[in-house]
Design a protein around this motif. Structure first.
Motif, mmCIF file in Angstrom:
data_model
loop_
_atom_site.group_PDB
_atom_site.id
_atom_site.type_symbol
_atom_site.label_atom_id
_atom_site.label_comp_id
_atom_site.label_asym_id
_atom_site.label_seq_id
_atom_site.Cartn_x
_atom_site.Cartn_y
_atom_site.Cartn_z
ATOM 1 N N LEU A 2 13.840 50.531 34.494
ATOM 2 C CA LEU A 2 13.391 51.887 34.215
ATOM 3 C C LEU A 2 14.330 52.938 34.807
ATOM 4 N N THR A 3 14.965 52.596 35.930
ATOM 5 C CA THR A 3 15.853 53.585 36.550
ATOM 6 C C THR A 3 17.103 53.801 35.711
ATOM 7 N N HIS A 4 17.404 52.831 34.858
ATOM 8 C CA HIS A 4 18.617 52.957 34.053
ATOM 9 C C HIS A 4 18.379 53.640 32.718
ATOM 10 N N GLN A 50 8.319 60.294 32.147
ATOM 11 C CA GLN A 50 8.741 60.241 33.545
ATOM 12 C C GLN A 50 9.063 61.643 34.063
ATOM 13 N N THR A 54 7.284 63.312 37.182
ATOM 14 C CA THR A 54 7.941 63.372 38.496
ATOM 15 C C THR A 54 9.047 64.395 38.599
ATOM 16 N N ILE A 57 15.217 63.746 36.615
ATOM 17 C CA ILE A 57 15.761 62.434 36.968
ATOM 18 C C ILE A 57 17.275 62.582 37.086
ATOM 19 N N TYR A 59 20.770 60.479 37.519
ATOM 20 C CA TYR A 59 21.298 59.123 37.409
ATOM 21 C C TYR A 59 22.803 59.191 37.597
#
Lengths: 492, 492
Positions: A2-4, A50, A54, A57, A59
């Motif tokens: 998910l972080t990618h 997301q 939150t 994001i 990255y």
């Protein structure tokens, strides 16, 4: 995994593009492309979720820290754009296999899907990245594939249209590059966040004004702001139908995204709107675009031309909302980007269906279309009604916010003018309706049948979206509001 | 009392007619079944609306919130006196008109009857939405749906003439609502912060009177369905429609939706007291007086019967506007009653016109010599309708005019009194000669024909009888009309 997601969003279609070469059969490539685009859609949905939960994001590509490595930043603004691009791309692709069989020779089918995916990856990349140079790279990827896609059109004029677009687009891209280069020269960074920190230090230099001007003109060429719109009508009219449906919904939006991103997040509101008389310029050009393009639309006999001119007019509305430079104004622009993508993809895809049956989309082909292709024509009517801005369609929501923004700002005359301008939409939409429902079919056309389901399903998905998001506005308004607030929060 | 709660009935009265279109379309191949669906729906609707009336009379608050379309703007409904009256009129007359339409459409072998009944049902559903709307926003949504759903009815015959009429119809109604009405609504929302219909108005005391004046003008012109000059042309243009459409929609539902909205805006958005200080309300009063006189003169000069009735409607609608703009409880009561009175009178006249057309194919006033002997029922009903429009006892038209005149006397508005006197004379001079010719002149070229189909005669006798009965039993209507101004009804 998910972080990618931010990088997967871009890399999946980018890597999938060459893989198409391995699959030789047209149908297989189509299914593969559809799956890839669908995957991109799922990713953008997850990203949006997301971000809304939150916040931004960040990255870092390859694990390199920001000023050295390339950074992807997903906030509400680009999450919305990613969703629009991948969503429209996926739905439009559903009809691709049927449509290109009639419009593109079989040996070029793989090429078509490769270019399509590259163009998709390019647009997603422009939107996702937080690196100014990276923007340029993806801009070139998407533009070059776009030129080639347009040239695939079966009408020979497609070559000329593509060439026109190539020249204008290259000038635009070069201007953007010059702008970015000058910014780099002044600040020594290409990371958008760093740029926004360092630019105020060099605010009053001639170089920065030059950089800003080059950038703005370049972007305005890309977004087809009147009078820099000349490449657009032919490019849309002669490109393969699927390409038109995809680009009409996304290409100009990406450029508007760049405009918003650079003016709000990088140069900052105070610089952008005080250094140059940008506000006045944009309002005047936006209004001129609305009136000139809508009036031209009324006189078109090629219906793809008609809606292409309408697109230029709609860009005018977006620019007017932008130039109000208030939260509501920006919301109006963002909402209209979302809403207009739904309208135009539905309309152009329906035109694709007409193209599929008639081989052209002249006004003559529309004689009696209400009886020949009732579902396709009904889709065009609903799309047109949405374009006019009737309540319970998405067009109404954008119009409401734009009016609200103008009245809040006290720009009454502009509010009146855009309303009068939107009446022109009634004229060009109703011209089609009258022909389709009151004229008998032209001789030789009587036996034409309704479009196949592979067209009707995606068309009606988009048409239903026009109505659904005109009734349940929670998604679009919440995201637009969050995006507008965060943009004003960053640089008040 | 019933197995459905009143709130549910309120929702169903809007949704049911729309759902009925499904049944109408499914049953499309079987005319008897299809008409049974329509009749059943209108009976159920009438039951719902009259139950709502009983509930309302017993003092219950009946309201429903659907959903929030735009943050702060709910689609919601609440029953209030004027809306109740409007819903009663429309749902009752829909039943009668359906009976009439079955006779008319079958005798005429009209094409596309399924489409006809479907659009009719949607139009009635939106009329219910307008009548019960709790705020201006909800009202606007249904106002626009009403415009669009009646377009296919106006252009039903599909001829060039119908297309032209439809163009004027849609052009004026859509343009005024987009350019003025929507602007007025957004401005009201911006200035007042709410669009809820509130007793006494929504603007606070220190609102800029010029702004309020401009908004009032925007409302009056924007509500094109109220047909004030110079935005009245759509109404005569709509006469190309089949007669049942002219009768219910362009004598009752659509035009009454217009004046209903005007009354609601004046009473519940501005408030009578607030408007006393707004000078543009005087100008609008004069304009409505002008419309009354000019409309009557054009009616007098029209030889086409339906056109004469249409201009008579234009002039009668402005009675409601003028009475409301006198801003006195008495005159507003008169305005509300006039909505009722004109509805019954004018629908009778249109029914008669349609019945003459079906039986004898005559459309001109000058052809009607001696027709009273061949069609006694029709022409008697015509006479009753005429008396009501002129405002003579024993018809309900007398009562509404009485209140308007009382209001004018109290306000010492010599202008209004002069307008009413001259218009009454004009009304008499364009109706009485028709009746005289029908009964007392001899036929020019005798053609054998009898009465219209029995269903049509039943319908027009019913409405004519009610026009008289309402004169004797006007208590309930009067009560409703007075409840429009709670706490204000004992005069100023």
């Amino acid at each position: 995994m998910l972080t990618h997601l931010p990088v997967l969003q871009v890399i999946v279609p980018l890597l999938a593009a060459p893989l198409c070469l391995l699959l030789t059969r047209s149908r297989l490539v189509w299914v593969f492309t559809l799956i890839v685009s669908g995957l991109a859609f799922v990713i953008s949905g997850l990203l949006l979720q997301q971000v809304m939960a939150t916040g931004t994001i960040i990255y870092e590509l390859g694990g390199w820290d920001a000023p050295w490595g390339i950074e992807y930043r997903i906030d509400q603004l680009n999450a919305l754009l990613l969703l629009i691009i991948s969503g429209v791309s996926t739905v439009v692709l559903m009809a691709a296999h049927t449509s290109i069989r009639k419009e593109i020779s079989p040996d070029r089918h793989s090429l078509f899907y490769i270019l399509y995916l590259l163009s998709l990856a390019g647009m997603l990349g422009i939107v996702a990245t937080a690196d100014a140079f990276n923007v340029f790279v993806f801009l070139e990827i998407s533009s070059l594939s776009a030129y080639a896609l347009i040239a695939l059109g079966k009408d020979r004029r497609a070559l000329w249209a593509s060439y026109q677009y190539l020249i204008m687009g290259t000038i635009g891209a070069t201007f953007i590059l010059i702008g970015i280069g000058l910014m780099y020269q002044m600040t020594g960074t290409l990371n958008m966040y760093d740029l926004s920190q360092r630019l105020p230090g060099v605010e009053n230099t001639r170089t920065l004004f030059t950089a800003f001007s080059f950038f703005i003109v370049g972007v305005c060429l890309k977004l087809a702001l009147f009078p820099l719109h000349l490449w657009l009508p032919n490019a849309y009219a002669y490109a393969p139908s699927i390409v038109t449906a995809f680009f009409a919904a996304t290409a100009t939006k990406v450029a508007i995204y760049l405009l918003i991103r650079f003016t709000f997040s990088i140069f900052g509101l105070s610089f952008s709107f005080t250094a140059l008389p940008l506000q006045l310029l944009f309002v005047v050009l936006g209004l001129a675009g609305v009136f000139v393009a809508s009036t031209s639309a009324i006189y078109q006999t090629n219906i793809k031309h008609l809606f292409a001119y309408s697109s230029i007019a709609q860009v005018g509305y977006m620019i007017i909302g932008f130039s109000v430079s208030t939260v509501t104004g920006l919301m109006a622009t963002l909402l209209h980007m979302f809403n207009h993508a739904l309208m135009k993809s539905a309309l152009f895809l329906a035109l694709g269906a007409v193209m599929y049956r008639f081989g052209s989309v002249k006004i003559n082909d529309f004689h009696g279309l209400g009886r020949l292709m009732p579902y396709t024509m009904a889709a065009i009517v609903v799309g047109g009604i949405s374009l006019i801005g009737v309540p319970l369609t998405v067009g109404f929501i954008s119009k409401w916010y734009l009016l609200m923004a103008l009245i809040e700002k006290g720009w009454w005359p502009v509010a009146v003018l855009i309303l009068i301008g939107s009446l022109l939409a009634v004229v060009y939409v109703w011209r089609l309706v009258e022909v389709a429902y009151f004229k008998p079919p032209v001789a030789g056309n009587e036996a034409v049948k309704e479009a196949p389901l592979s067209f009707l399903i995606p068309i009606w998905l988009l048409v239903s979206a026009n109505i659904y998001f005109g009734i349940d506005t929670r998604l679009s308004i919440q995201v637009a509001q969050a995006a507008a607030h965060s943009l004003f929060g960053v640089s008040p | 009392m019933s197995f459905l709660s009143l709130d549910t009935m309120l929702q169903f009265s809007i949704v049911l007619p729309v759902l009925a279109t499904l049944g109408i379309v499914v049953a499309g191949r079987h005319p008897n079944l299809r008409e049974a669906v329509t009749i059943t729906t209108s009976l159920v609707l009438l039951y719902f609306v009259s139950s709502l009336y009983q509930g309302y009379e017993s003092g219950e608050t009946i309201s429903v919130q659907w959903w929030e379309l735009i943050p702060g703007l709910q689609v919601s409904f609440k029953i209030e006196a004027l809306g109740m009256m409007f819903a009663l009129i429309a749902s009752f007359l829909w039943l009668i008109t359906t009976v009439y339409a079955i006779g008319y459409m079958r005798r005429h072998n009209e094409q596309n009857q399924t489409r006809f009944y479907s659009c009719f049902a949607i139009a009635i559903g939106s009329v219910m939405g307008i009548a019960f709307a709790e705020n201006l926003f909800t009202l606007f949504i249904f106002y626009e749906i009403l415009t669009l759903s009646t377009y296919p009815l106006v252009t039903h015959s599909g001829t060039d003439e119908a297309r032209k009429g439809g163009r004027i119809y849609l052009g004026i109604l859509l343009s005024t609502s987009i350019a003025f009405f929507l602007l007025a609504i957004v401005s009201t929302w911006f200035v007042a912060g709410t669009l809820d219909f509130t007793a006494g108005g929504v603007f606070d005391a220190n609102v800029d009177l010029t702004v309020a004046g401009v908004i009032l003008v925007l409302f009056i012109f924007g509500i094109g369905k109220a047909s004030i000059m110079p935005f009245h042309r759509w109404l005569p243009a709509a006469m190309v429609a089949p007669t049942p459409v002219s009768a219910l929609l362009h004598a009752v539902a659509v035009v009454k939706a217009g004046v209903f909205t005007v009354v609601k805006v004046i009473v519940y958005i501005f408030g009578l007291d607030q408007l006393q200080n707004v000078s543009s309300s005087d100008w609008m009063l004069y304009l409505s007086g002008f419309t009354i006189i000019v409309g009557s003169i054009i009616a007098l000069r029209s030889d086409n019967l339906k056109r004469r009735l249409a201009y008579s409607t234009v002039s009668q609608l402005s009675y409601v506007i003028m009475a409301t703009l006198m801003l006195l409880p008495l005159s507003v009561t008169g305005a509300a009653l006039h909505i009722l009175a004109h509805a019954f009178g004018k629908i009778t006249l249109f029914f008669a016109a349609g019945s003459i057309y079906v039986a004898s194919h005559k459309t001109k006033v000058s052809q009607l010599n001696g027709i009273g002997r061949r069609m006694p029922w029709t022409m008697l009903a015509f006479a009753v309708g005429s008396l009501s429009i002129i405002g003579l006892p024993p018809t309900i038209g007398f009562i509404s005019k009485w209140y308007i005149v009382l209001g004018a006397m109290e306000a010492q508005q010599l202008f209004v009194i002069a307008v009413i006197i001259s218009s009454t004379l004009l009304n008499a001079s364009y109706f009485l000669p028709v009746i005289y010719a029908a009964f007392f002149k001899s036929e020019d070229q005798p053609v054998e024909h009898g009465e219209a189909p029995v269903l049509m005669v039943m319908a027009l006798t019913t409405t004519a009888a009610l026009t008289i009965l309402l004169f004797f039993y006007s208590d309930n209507a009067l009560e409703l009309a007075q409840q429009l101004l709670p706490g204000n009804s004992n005069g100023k």
